[in-house]
Design a protein around this motif. Structure first.
Motif, PDB file in Angstrom:
ATOM      1  N   ILE A   1       1.230  -1.101   0.230  1.00 26.33           N
ATOM      2  CA  ILE A   1       0.084  -0.113  -0.099  1.00 26.33           C
ATOM      3  C   ILE A   1       0.816   1.303  -0.360  1.00 26.33           C
ATOM      4  CG2 ILE A   1      -0.022   0.355   2.299  1.00 26.33           C
ATOM      5  CD1 ILE A   1      -3.139   0.297  -0.073  1.00 26.33           C
ATOM      6  N   ILE A   2       0.304   2.314  -0.314  1.00 21.61           N
ATOM      7  CA  ILE A   2       1.207   3.519  -0.559  1.00 21.61           C
ATOM      8  C   ILE A   2       0.240   4.181   0.363  1.00 21.61           C
ATOM      9  CG2 ILE A   2       1.836   5.605  -1.147  1.00 21.61           C
ATOM     10  CD1 ILE A   2       2.030   3.617  -4.354  1.00 21.61           C
ATOM     11  N   LEU A   3       1.333   5.565   0.938  1.00 13.80           N
ATOM     12  CA  LEU A   3       0.312   5.873   2.195  1.00 13.80           C
ATOM     13  C   LEU A   3       1.237   7.698   1.206  1.00 13.80           C
ATOM     14  CD1 LEU A   3      -1.270   6.476   4.307  1.00 13.80           C
ATOM     15  CD2 LEU A   3       0.473   5.429   5.949  1.00 13.80           C
ATOM     16  N   ILE A   4       0.511   8.452   1.638  1.00 17.00           N
ATOM     17  CA  ILE A   4       0.596  10.013   1.584  1.00 17.00           C
ATOM     18  C   ILE A   4      -0.081  10.742   2.479  1.00 17.00           C
ATOM     19  CG2 ILE A   4       0.794  11.747  -0.155  1.00 17.00           C
ATOM     20  CD1 ILE A   4       1.262   9.765  -2.199  1.00 17.00           C
ATOM     21  N   SER A   5       0.636  11.589   3.001  1.00 14.26           N
ATOM     22  CA  SER A   5       0.254  13.058   3.081  1.00 14.26           C
ATOM     23  C   SER A   5       0.133  13.943   2.785  1.00 14.26           C
ATOM     24  CB  SER A   5       0.512  13.257   5.143  1.00 14.26           C
ATOM     25  OG  SER A   5      -0.284  11.920   5.343  1.00 14.26           O
ATOM     26  N   ASP A   6      -0.425  13.959   1.716  1.00 14.27           N
ATOM     27  CA  ASP A   6      -0.133  16.000   0.890  1.00 14.27           C
ATOM     28  C   ASP A   6      -1.653  16.623  -0.110  1.00 14.27           C
ATOM     29  OD1 ASP A   6       1.507  17.732  -0.295  1.00 14.27           O
ATOM     30  OD2 ASP A   6       1.885  16.783  -2.550  1.00 14.27           O
ATOM     31  N   THR A   7      -2.818  15.840   1.267  1.00 12.07           N
ATOM     32  CA  THR A   7      -3.858  16.844   0.729  1.00 12.07           C
ATOM     33  C   THR A   7      -4.534  16.787   1.877  1.00 12.07           C
ATOM     34  OG1 THR A   7      -4.664  14.283   1.256  1.00 12.07           O
ATOM     35  CG2 THR A   7      -4.487  14.311  -0.998  1.00 12.07           C
ATOM     36  N   GLY A   8      -5.928  17.128   1.899  1.00 17.72           N
ATOM     37  CA  GLY A   8      -6.717  18.259   3.614  1.00 17.72           C
ATOM     38  C   GLY A   8      -7.103  17.390   3.798  1.00 17.72           C
ATOM     39  N   MET A   9      -8.520  17.627   4.900  1.00 15.27           N
ATOM     40  CA  MET A   9      -8.847  17.210   4.920  1.00 15.27           C
ATOM     41  C   MET A   9     -10.666  18.369   6.018  1.00 15.27           C
ATOM     42  SD  MET A   9      -8.303  16.090   9.423  1.00 15.27           S
ATOM     43  CE  MET A   9      -7.564  17.120  10.513  1.00 15.27           C
ATOM     44  N   ILE A  10     -11.262  18.040   6.327  1.00 16.27           N
ATOM     45  CA  ILE A  10     -12.832  19.095   6.006  1.00 16.27           C
ATOM     46  C   ILE A  10     -12.164  19.730   7.711  1.00 16.27           C
ATOM     47  CG2 ILE A  10     -15.182  18.971   6.765  1.00 16.27           C
ATOM     48  CD1 ILE A  10     -15.582  16.691   4.903  1.00 16.27           C
ATOM     49  N   SER A  11     -12.363  19.340   8.553  1.00 10.48           N
ATOM     50  CA  SER A  11     -12.111  20.380   9.551  1.00 10.48           C
ATOM     51  C   SER A  11     -11.411  19.441  10.654  1.00 10.48           C
ATOM     52  CB  SER A  11     -13.212  20.974   9.963  1.00 10.48           C
ATOM     53  OG  SER A  11     -14.756  20.027  10.750  1.00 10.48           O
ATOM     54  N   ASN A  12     -10.561  20.167  11.667  1.00  9.82           N
ATOM     55  CA  ASN A  12     -10.280  19.534  12.803  1.00  9.82           C
ATOM     56  C   ASN A  12     -11.804  18.335  13.492  1.00  9.82           C
ATOM     57  OD1 ASN A  12      -7.882  20.791  11.828  1.00  9.82           O
ATOM     58  ND2 ASN A  12      -7.448  22.065  13.908  1.00  9.82           N
ATOM     59  N   THR A  13     -12.674  18.616  13.594  1.00 11.83           N
ATOM     60  CA  THR A  13     -13.056  17.941  14.536  1.00 11.83           C
ATOM     61  C   THR A  13     -13.828  17.137  13.412  1.00 11.83           C
ATOM     62  OG1 THR A  13     -15.004  19.739  14.078  1.00 11.83           O
ATOM     63  CG2 THR A  13     -14.239  19.334  15.912  1.00 11.83           C
ATOM     64  N   GLN A  14     -13.908  16.901  11.885  1.00 18.71           N
ATOM     65  CA  GLN A  14     -14.477  16.086  11.072  1.00 18.71           C
ATOM     66  C   GLN A  14     -13.626  15.588  10.067  1.00 18.71           C
ATOM     67  OE1 GLN A  14     -17.358  14.633   9.951  1.00 18.71           O
ATOM     68  NE2 GLN A  14     -15.786  13.591   9.261  1.00 18.71           N
ATOM     69  N   PRO A  15     -12.991  14.057  10.205  1.00 18.00           N
ATOM     70  CA  PRO A  15     -11.927  14.035  10.200  1.00 18.00           C
ATOM     71  C   PRO A  15     -12.186  13.574   7.951  1.00 18.00           C
ATOM     72  CG  PRO A  15     -11.604  12.478  10.925  1.00 18.00           C
ATOM     73  CD  PRO A  15     -12.476  13.551  11.397  1.00 18.00           C
ATOM     74  N   SER A  16     -11.508  13.619   6.783  1.00 22.17           N
ATOM     75  CA  SER A  16     -11.458  12.796   5.537  1.00 22.17           C
ATOM     76  C   SER A  16     -10.926  12.749   4.913  1.00 22.17           C
ATOM     77  CB  SER A  16     -12.274  13.919   5.083  1.00 22.17           C
ATOM     78  OG  SER A  16     -11.649  14.936   4.531  1.00 22.17           O
ATOM     79  N   ILE A  17     -10.847  11.165   4.268  1.00 23.11           N
ATOM     80  CA  ILE A  17     -10.034  10.499   3.113  1.00 23.11           C
ATOM     81  C   ILE A  17     -10.416  10.720   2.321  1.00 23.11           C
ATOM     82  CG2 ILE A  17      -8.494   8.155   2.638  1.00 23.11           C
ATOM     83  CD1 ILE A  17     -10.259   7.273   5.981  1.00 23.11           C
ATOM     84  N   THR A  18      -8.970  10.960   1.301  1.00 19.60           N
ATOM     85  CA  THR A  18      -8.506  12.072  -0.198  1.00 19.60           C
ATOM     86  C   THR A  18      -9.553  10.482  -1.286  1.00 19.60           C
ATOM     87  OG1 THR A  18      -8.283  13.503   0.963  1.00 19.60           O
ATOM     88  CG2 THR A  18      -8.470  13.067  -1.810  1.00 19.60           C
ATOM     89  N   THR A  19     -10.729  10.518  -1.197  1.00 16.87           N
ATOM     90  CA  THR A  19     -10.343   9.190  -2.868  1.00 16.87           C
ATOM     91  C   THR A  19     -10.484   9.503  -3.866  1.00 16.87           C
ATOM     92  OG1 THR A  19     -13.250  10.254  -2.254  1.00 16.87           O
ATOM     93  CG2 THR A  19     -12.472   7.953  -0.956  1.00 16.87           C
ATOM     94  N   GLY A  20     -10.249  10.826  -4.577  1.00 16.31           N
ATOM     95  CA  GLY A  20     -10.269  11.236  -5.901  1.00 16.31           C
ATOM     96  C   GLY A  20      -9.572  12.888  -5.742  1.00 16.31           C
ATOM     97  N   LEU A  21      -8.175  12.410  -7.240  1.00 14.70           N
ATOM     98  CA  LEU A  21      -8.093  13.787  -7.086  1.00 14.70           C
ATOM     99  C   LEU A  21      -7.196  13.896  -8.926  1.00 14.70           C
ATOM    100  CD1 LEU A  21      -3.995  12.011  -6.043  1.00 14.70           C
ATOM    101  CD2 LEU A  21      -5.394  14.189  -4.409  1.00 14.70           C
ATOM    102  N   ARG A  22      -8.167  15.141  -9.162  1.00 18.62           N
ATOM    103  CA  ARG A  22      -7.892  15.605  -9.988  1.00 18.62           C
ATOM    104  C   ARG A  22      -6.644  15.730 -11.000  1.00 18.62           C
ATOM    105  NH1 ARG A  22     -12.520  20.302 -10.947  1.00 18.62           N
ATOM    106  NH2 ARG A  22     -10.513  22.010  -9.291  1.00 18.62           N
ATOM    107  N   GLY A  23      -6.826  15.444 -12.487  1.00 22.54           N
ATOM    108  CA  GLY A  23      -5.878  15.451 -13.470  1.00 22.54           C
ATOM    109  C   GLY A  23      -5.804  17.282 -13.701  1.00 22.54           C
ATOM    110  N   LEU A  24      -4.297  17.346 -14.426  1.00 21.38           N
ATOM    111  CA  LEU A  24      -4.038  18.694 -14.319  1.00 21.38           C
ATOM    112  C   LEU A  24      -2.749  18.352 -16.257  1.00 21.38           C
ATOM    113  CD1 LEU A  24      -2.775  20.881 -13.863  1.00 21.38           C
ATOM    114  CD2 LEU A  24      -0.789  20.783 -12.650  1.00 21.38           C
ATOM    115  N   SER A  25      -3.581  18.887 -17.226  1.00 19.59           N
ATOM    116  CA  SER A  25      -2.900  19.966 -18.383  1.00 19.59           C
ATOM    117  C   SER A  25      -2.379  21.010 -18.104  1.00 19.59           C
ATOM    118  CB  SER A  25      -3.929  19.316 -19.307  1.00 19.59           C
ATOM    119  OG  SER A  25      -3.424  20.399 -20.899  1.00 19.59           O
ATOM    120  N   TYR A  26      -0.547  21.337 -18.029  1.00 17.75           N
ATOM    121  CA  TYR A  26      -1.085  22.667 -17.636  1.00 17.75           C
ATOM    122  C   TYR A  26       0.282  23.459 -18.861  1.00 17.75           C
ATOM    123  CZ  TYR A  26       1.165  26.474 -15.254  1.00 17.75           C
ATOM    124  OH  TYR A  26       1.111  28.162 -14.288  1.00 17.75           O
TER     125      TYR A  26
END
Ligand code: BES
Ligand code: MN
Ligand code: MN
Length: 462
Positions: A180-205
């Motif tokens: 499993i790969i573990l990353i902490s480079d996203t956010g959560m909803i608030s300090n009383t409501q944790p969330s787990i990021t299940t999607g990231l957007r792609g990018l074209s720059y």
């Protein structure tokens, strides 16, 4: 796990001070004047991993900035967690909008962070979040409670597209093998409501350049008689959205997946206050694609934004001039199934086709990456949720994020493993903006939650 908690309590001041030292190093990957600082930062990360208990740590050279790799293998039959993070940071400009110098970290209390937050570039993105993993490892090794194998891969080019990491991953599949790969480079909803990021957007720059006459001209003698590249560029950019704020590039939405009414209803359950959102940004209204809510606009819908635009005279006073050239940098955030290379091509073809006679247009792709979505019925997600629930007292909510970490899709392709995005930052932490910060509460809670992930993931793996 009680001894881990006690260890963290006992050492938390040092944990904070070590992060402050790391934040003093100006590891700005976009600006080559900082290249020595980047190298120094990679060395500091290596030392930190050694001190935390990694048995083997190396600085891996790449065509670009080095990748720090570390591991502690305790038993080949146990699962292996691969931690990814980045030690590079965003540029600091506009520097005049910082209340304190970006590389002189200070702790200040805020409304959202009454326990204090560390203000510095990279505090949240990603030095602070990456360093939680280093300290979590220290807490586990020092208390004899590391339950599985661990590998670390910390790169120095995330903010500029991770080119060297792509190169590295493709050449090191065996070394990076993991469960499993573990990353902490996203956010959560608030300090009383944790969330787990299940999607990231792609990018074209991409970067665009519009060229008109062969030199800058007197705007009285020539104005109105030749194409003004800045007038043309702004008109072309404006035409990329219609009156409903849909993107007008032909084929742009072809592969966009429409979420079912049920899925959208499920998403809408996440706590969110539009009033607070507007207030935090000092805006009187939100703006975006017709038919979608704010949370949908910044997660499940693709977007196109100008990130910078320049040309002509911008010095003091006035200069009457028609510039020969105008430029813009444009990012498109993409959703799963949209292919970033295909979208880049669609953009290029369309943008060139809408240029009027009298100018020439050049489109230069910078970088990009695919989006990512992960199901929640796997043991990685379950272990993360259990860890959050235990520390925060409520279950985590799955949430798709608007940001991008392009290498996550590549990890799945090359290493055949899932990624769990356990973020502890808040949207209000001002990543990429002046006065970036990371809550002390978030930092310490992160260090506490991570060992529980290891524990539950290992238990659920057997
Ligand atoms: N950590 C961010 C991405 C992020 C932040 C995802 C918050 C979800 C929530 C990362 O460092 C970043 O800034 N990525 C870039 C893309 C990269 C290719 C330059 C981005 O999203 O703009
Ligand atoms: Mn980041
Ligand atoms: Mn970033």
């Amino acid at each position: 796990m009680d001894n881990i908690k006690a260890y963290i309590d006992q050492h938390k001041d040092r944990f904070i001070n070590e992060l402050i030292e790391l934040l003093k190093l100006p590891s700005v990957s976009a600006d080559s004047t900082f290249s020595k600082d980047i190298i120094n930062t990679s060395k500091a990360v290596k030392t930190a991993l050694e001190d935390a208990g990694c048995a083997h740590v190396e600085i891996c050279e790449t065509p670009g900035y080095p990748i720090v790799y570390g591991e502690k293998i305790i038993d080949k039959n146990l699962p292996t967690v691969l931690v990814y993070g980045h030690y590079d940071v965003q540029p600091v400009d506009p520097i005049e909008l910082w209340d304190s110098p970006p590389f002189e970290p200070i702790i200040k209390k805020t409304k959202i962070h009454p326990e204090g937050a560390i203000f510095a570039r990279g505090a949240c993105d990603d030095k602070g979040q990456m360093y939680m993993h280093v300290k979590a490892l220290e807490a586990m090794t020092s208390t004899g409670s590391l339950p599985c194998n661990v590998k670390f891969m910390i790169e120095g080019e995330e903010e500029v597209g991770s080119n060297s990491l792509v190169w590295f991953v493709k050449r090191n599949q065996d070394k990076l093998a993991n469960d499993i790969i573990l990353i902490s480079d996203t956010g959560m909803i608030s300090n009383t409501q944790p969330s787990i990021t299940t999607g990231l957007r792609g990018l074209s720059y991409v970067e665009v350049e519009v060229t008109g006459p062969n030199r800058d001209l007197h705007s009285g003698l020539y104005g109105g008689a030749v194409a003004n590249p800045i007038n043309i560029l702004t008109k072309m950019i404006a035409s990329l959205h219609d009156e409903d704020n849909h993107i007008t590039i032909p084929g742009f939405y072809d592969k966009v997946e429409d979420l079912s009414a049920e899925e959208r209803a499920e998403m809408a359950k996440a706590p969110f206050s539009l009033e607070d959102y507007k207030k935090a940004l000092d805006i009187d209204a939100v703006y975006g694609e017709k038919g979608y809510t704010t949370n949908e606009r910044n997660s499940i819908r693709p977007t196109l934004d100008v990130n910078g635009i320049w040309g002509g005279y911008i010095g003091e006073g006035a200069k009457t001039v028609i510039a020969s050239k105008a430029y813009a940098k444009i990012s498109m955030r993409l959703v799963p199934h949209q292919d970033w290379i295909e979208i880049t091509e669609l953009f290029k073809t369309h943008f060139e086709s809408i240029a009027p006679k009298g100018v020439t247009v050049k489109v230069t792709p910078h970088h990009g990456g695919q989006g990512y979505v992960t199901p929640i019925d796997n043991i990685g997600y379950k272990a993360a949720n259990k860890a959050y629930t235990e520390i925060f007292g409520v279950e985590a909510i799955p949430q798709r994020s608007g940001g991008s970490i392009p290498i996550v899709a590549l990890f799945e392709e090359e290493l055949k493993s899932k990624t769990i995005l356990m973020g502890f930052g808040l949207d209000s932490d001002a990543i990429h903006s002046p006065n970036e910060h990371f809550g002390i509460f978030n930092y310490l809670k992160g260090i506490e939650t991570i060992p529980l992930f290891y524990k539950y993931f290992t238990e659920m793996s057997v």
